[in-house]
Design a protein around this motif. Sequence first.
Motif, PDB file in Angstrom:
ATOM      1  N   LYS A 227       9.318 -55.455  10.224  1.00 19.10           N
ATOM      2  CA  LYS A 227       9.134 -54.091  10.722  1.00 19.10           C
ATOM      3  C   LYS A 227      10.097 -53.811  11.880  1.00 19.10           C
ATOM      4  O   LYS A 227      10.753 -52.761  11.932  1.00 19.10           O
ATOM      5  CB  LYS A 227       7.692 -53.881  11.191  1.00 19.10           C
ATOM      6  N   VAL A 228      10.180 -54.763  12.817  1.00 20.00           N
ATOM      7  CA  VAL A 228      11.050 -54.573  13.982  1.00 20.00           C
ATOM      8  C   VAL A 228      12.517 -54.600  13.570  1.00 20.00           C
ATOM      9  O   VAL A 228      13.325 -53.763  14.001  1.00 20.00           O
ATOM     10  CB  VAL A 228      10.762 -55.649  15.052  1.00 20.00           C
TER      11      VAL A 228
ATOM     12  N   GLY B 108      13.356 -50.904  13.761  1.00 16.43           N
ATOM     13  CA  GLY B 108      13.805 -50.867  15.153  1.00 16.43           C
ATOM     14  C   GLY B 108      12.692 -51.145  16.140  1.00 16.43           C
ATOM     15  O   GLY B 108      12.936 -51.685  17.209  1.00 16.43           O
ATOM     16  N   SER B 109      11.464 -50.769  15.777  1.00 17.72           N
ATOM     17  CA  SER B 109      10.317 -51.028  16.648  1.00 17.72           C
ATOM     18  C   SER B 109       9.037 -50.844  15.850  1.00 17.72           C
ATOM     19  O   SER B 109       9.030 -50.166  14.806  1.00 17.72           O
ATOM     20  CB  SER B 109      10.311 -50.078  17.849  1.00 17.72           C
ATOM     21  N   LEU B 110       7.953 -51.424  16.340  1.00 12.63           N
ATOM     22  CA  LEU B 110       6.662 -51.235  15.681  1.00 12.63           C
ATOM     23  C   LEU B 110       6.195 -49.787  15.783  1.00 12.63           C
ATOM     24  O   LEU B 110       5.504 -49.277  14.901  1.00 12.63           O
ATOM     25  CB  LEU B 110       5.618 -52.175  16.300  1.00 12.63           C
ATOM     26  N   ASP B 111       6.599 -49.107  16.862  1.00  9.01           N
ATOM     27  CA  ASP B 111       6.233 -47.702  17.038  1.00  9.01           C
ATOM     28  C   ASP B 111       6.874 -46.830  15.962  1.00  9.01           C
ATOM     29  O   ASP B 111       6.218 -45.970  15.365  1.00  9.01           O
ATOM     30  CB  ASP B 111       6.671 -47.228  18.428  1.00  9.01           C
ATOM     31  N   THR B 112       8.168 -47.070  15.700  1.00 12.37           N
ATOM     32  CA  THR B 112       8.849 -46.307  14.647  1.00 12.37           C
ATOM     33  C   THR B 112       8.246 -46.621  13.286  1.00 12.37           C
ATOM     34  O   THR B 112       8.047 -45.733  12.453  1.00 12.37           O
ATOM     35  CB  THR B 112      10.356 -46.608  14.640  1.00 12.37           C
TER      36      THR B 112
ATOM     37  N   ASP C 186       5.505 -58.404  10.778  1.00 10.61           N
ATOM     38  CA  ASP C 186       5.939 -57.754  12.017  1.00 10.61           C
ATOM     39  C   ASP C 186       7.429 -57.911  12.292  1.00 10.61           C
ATOM     40  O   ASP C 186       8.091 -56.971  12.744  1.00 10.61           O
ATOM     41  CB  ASP C 186       5.131 -58.287  13.217  1.00 10.61           C
TER      42      ASP C 186
END
Length: 382
Positions: free
Chosen positions: A354-355, A359-363, A351
């Motif tokens: 990924k961030v 930039g974010s977990l959503d992206t 995680d």
Amino acid sequence: MDKKTDSLKSATRRNFLKLAGTGGFTAAIVAGAAGTLWSTQAAAQTANEEREREAAADHVMTIATAYVLGASRGYPIMQLDLKENIQNATNGKVYVKLAPGGQLGAGGALAQKVQGGTIQAAQHSLSNFAPFASVVDLINMPYLCGSNQRFTNLVHSDIWASEVNPKVEAAGFKALFYVNIDPRVVAVRAGGSGPVLTPGDLDGVKFRVPGSAMLQQYYRMVGANPTPVAWGETPSAIKQGVADALDPSVGALEVFGFKDILSHVTFTQAVPDSQVYSCNLEWFNSMPADVQDGIVEASEITRHQNLAKVPSARNYAMAELRKAGVEFHSLSEDQLAEWQSVGGYQNTEWDSFKVDLAGSLDTFAKLEEAAGTMGRYYVHDA
């Protein structure tokens, strides 16, 4: 017969030195790739054609690579194709001067020269690109895009174009095209622990890793003992047992001469052995619009040639390694699922990467979706 062979070799060497010595190094390597160096007349014809092309061109574009010209037989890097395509698609306005075989450096050194404008373009791995544009290191997220098709889907997706390419350009690069080679494998040294079919088979194995923090974490998660070794020192490390295994693609193992020191190779499909041709953005933007369009068109044509070449290059590399006694192992869906379960990107250990990178977990979720969505390019998987 031996005298004839020696004579051909002497003529080839003499013609290469003659062309290179008169400032026609690109002509010499083009003639060599065409297999015409043995003929003084054919070599001279190639030299004349290259001289005429360079003289008629408005711009000279140096493209550097780490690979010798014959490498595309087993490692589809396509440098001669890119040269030819750029020259033709720009209607001769650009002459491409090739610098193959690491003569101007390799990896990160080439990326640095492109960024600084010392050369116009170069081939290097996405891992070597990451220090300049960290977002591309996403491709090293295990099982995000390890298979050829998932990698190709991802780097040609709309979300990659909107999230990744602008960051690459902000660092001073234009990605001409992403090169599909094949997934990294698990390759075990001769005299090593035997075939690796499950993560349990890696227990305690000293696994050579590059500088990538993600790859080091992955091999730790699947049970190995990650051992950072510089690429140039890797053959001797494998021979001497400093490292027991390594993970380039089959093509890289063949082209860099590992075939006589390996015993088993397993297709785990975790991470792609991916490359990119990057171009200095400022230089590209300084070109007339028609030249820019030609370079983009040439890159697209070469991308298609690269994707078509992948299976034949793999087969050649595998055949060469088999001759040396290397055994290959493909995994079932259940076996692959075990590897992904233990080390794949869905685990919470990833995680923070990924961030940091997306930039974010959503992206990241959008990038994950893109990798699994069939795009406009098909490529063969091992």
